[in-house]
Motif scaffolding. Structure first.
Motif, PDB file in Angstrom:
ATOM      1  N   GLU A   1      24.798 -61.286 -40.180  1.00  0.00           N
ATOM      2  CA  GLU A   1      24.716 -62.435 -39.286  1.00  0.00           C
ATOM      3  C   GLU A   1      25.641 -62.318 -38.084  1.00  0.00           C
ATOM      4  O   GLU A   1      25.377 -62.893 -37.031  1.00  0.00           O
ATOM      5  N   ASP A   2      26.749 -61.570 -38.238  1.00  0.00           N
ATOM      6  CA  ASP A   2      27.679 -61.425 -37.121  1.00  0.00           C
ATOM      7  C   ASP A   2      27.275 -60.301 -36.163  1.00  0.00           C
ATOM      8  O   ASP A   2      28.007 -59.969 -35.234  1.00  0.00           O
ATOM      9  N   GLY A   3      26.083 -59.701 -36.407  1.00  0.00           N
ATOM     10  CA  GLY A   3      25.577 -58.665 -35.518  1.00  0.00           C
ATOM     11  C   GLY A   3      25.896 -57.249 -35.941  1.00  0.00           C
ATOM     12  O   GLY A   3      25.352 -56.298 -35.377  1.00  0.00           O
ATOM     13  N   ARG A   4      26.774 -57.076 -36.925  1.00  0.00           N
ATOM     14  CA  ARG A   4      27.097 -55.732 -37.397  1.00  0.00           C
ATOM     15  C   ARG A   4      25.892 -55.117 -38.098  1.00  0.00           C
ATOM     16  O   ARG A   4      25.090 -55.826 -38.708  1.00  0.00           O
TER      17      ARG A   4
ATOM     18  N   GLN B   1      21.149 -55.553 -41.033  1.00  0.00           N
ATOM     19  CA  GLN B   1      21.891 -56.297 -40.028  1.00  0.00           C
ATOM     20  C   GLN B   1      22.498 -57.546 -40.648  1.00  0.00           C
ATOM     21  O   GLN B   1      21.850 -58.261 -41.408  1.00  0.00           O
TER      22      GLN B   1
END
Length: 216
Positions: free
Chosen positions: A67-70, A65
């Motif tokens: 940091e931007d959620g991807r 994962q």
């Protein structure tokens, strides 16, 4: 059968390379068999790894994962395997940069992280086992890169389905098109289109969130 008896049987069955009897005795003394329900998260992003999982049943998906959620699918763990990234996190004392989620009802032998370094200096077979874990994951990474660089998506998809069928010891795979798309890092629409084409060729049969392998 006691849990200790089962632990000993599963160790010999799935991890024969851990052949040192004294090491096996220590593993049985400090470890436990951990049941994991389907879709249960066993290692969370940002948490500290508390145990090394030796898989003896089911299938565990390891996902990175950002940091931007991807999210980025990395690999599956099947019986007889353990997680190289969890070992790395333990040794570096860093929080986990990935998720580990059970795709099926699973079981692992949970080894407390405190013993990883101790056994590496104490048991040659454990040290070799740790090295082989990294080597196997590196080889798998190279093969994955080769697939992405040189294989068409339909070839990658068919290889993926066959490997999953073999690992699950079943021609029936419970999985959604979206899950496959995420694990192959592509669009769901592309996967759905290719699956329908494979069905028309008689390679698979599609059901509701299921895929049946018809030909190998």
């Amino acid at each position: 059968m006691t849990e200790k008896d089962k632990l000993q049987i599963e160790l010999r069955r799935y991890f024969p390379q851990l052949s040192d009897e004294k090491l096996r005795e220590e593993i049985m003394r400090v470890s436990r068999i951990v049941p994991i329900k389907r879709d249960e998260t066993i290692i969370n992003y940002g948490s500290f790894v508390k145990m090394i999982p030796l898989v003896i049943k089911g299938c565990i998906r390891v996902t990175r994962q950002f940091e931007d959620g991807r999210e980025l699918f990395l690999y599956h763990l099947y019986p007889g395997e353990t997680c190289a990234i969890s070992v790395s996190c333990c040794m570096s004392l860093e929080p986990s940069p990935f998720f580990a989620i059970a795709e099926d009802d699973s079981e692992v032998i949970g080894i407390p992280v405190d013993y990883i370094d101790i056994w590496q200096s104490k048991y040659t077979v454990w040290n070799k086992f740790m090295i082989s874990v990294y080597e196997d994951r590196f080889k798998e990474l190279v093969l994955s890169l080769d697939d992405i660089a040189f294989k068409k998506l339909d070839e990658r998809l068919l290889t993926y389905l066959r490997k999953k069928s073999e690992a699950m010891n079943s021609f029936d795979i419970d999985i959604t098109h979206q899950q496959i798309a995420e694990e192959l890092n592509t669009a769901r629409e592309s996967i759905s289109r290719l699956l329908k084409a494979m069905e028309s060729k008689g390679l698979i049969k599609l059901g509701r969130n299921t895929i049946k392998i018809l030909k190998n």
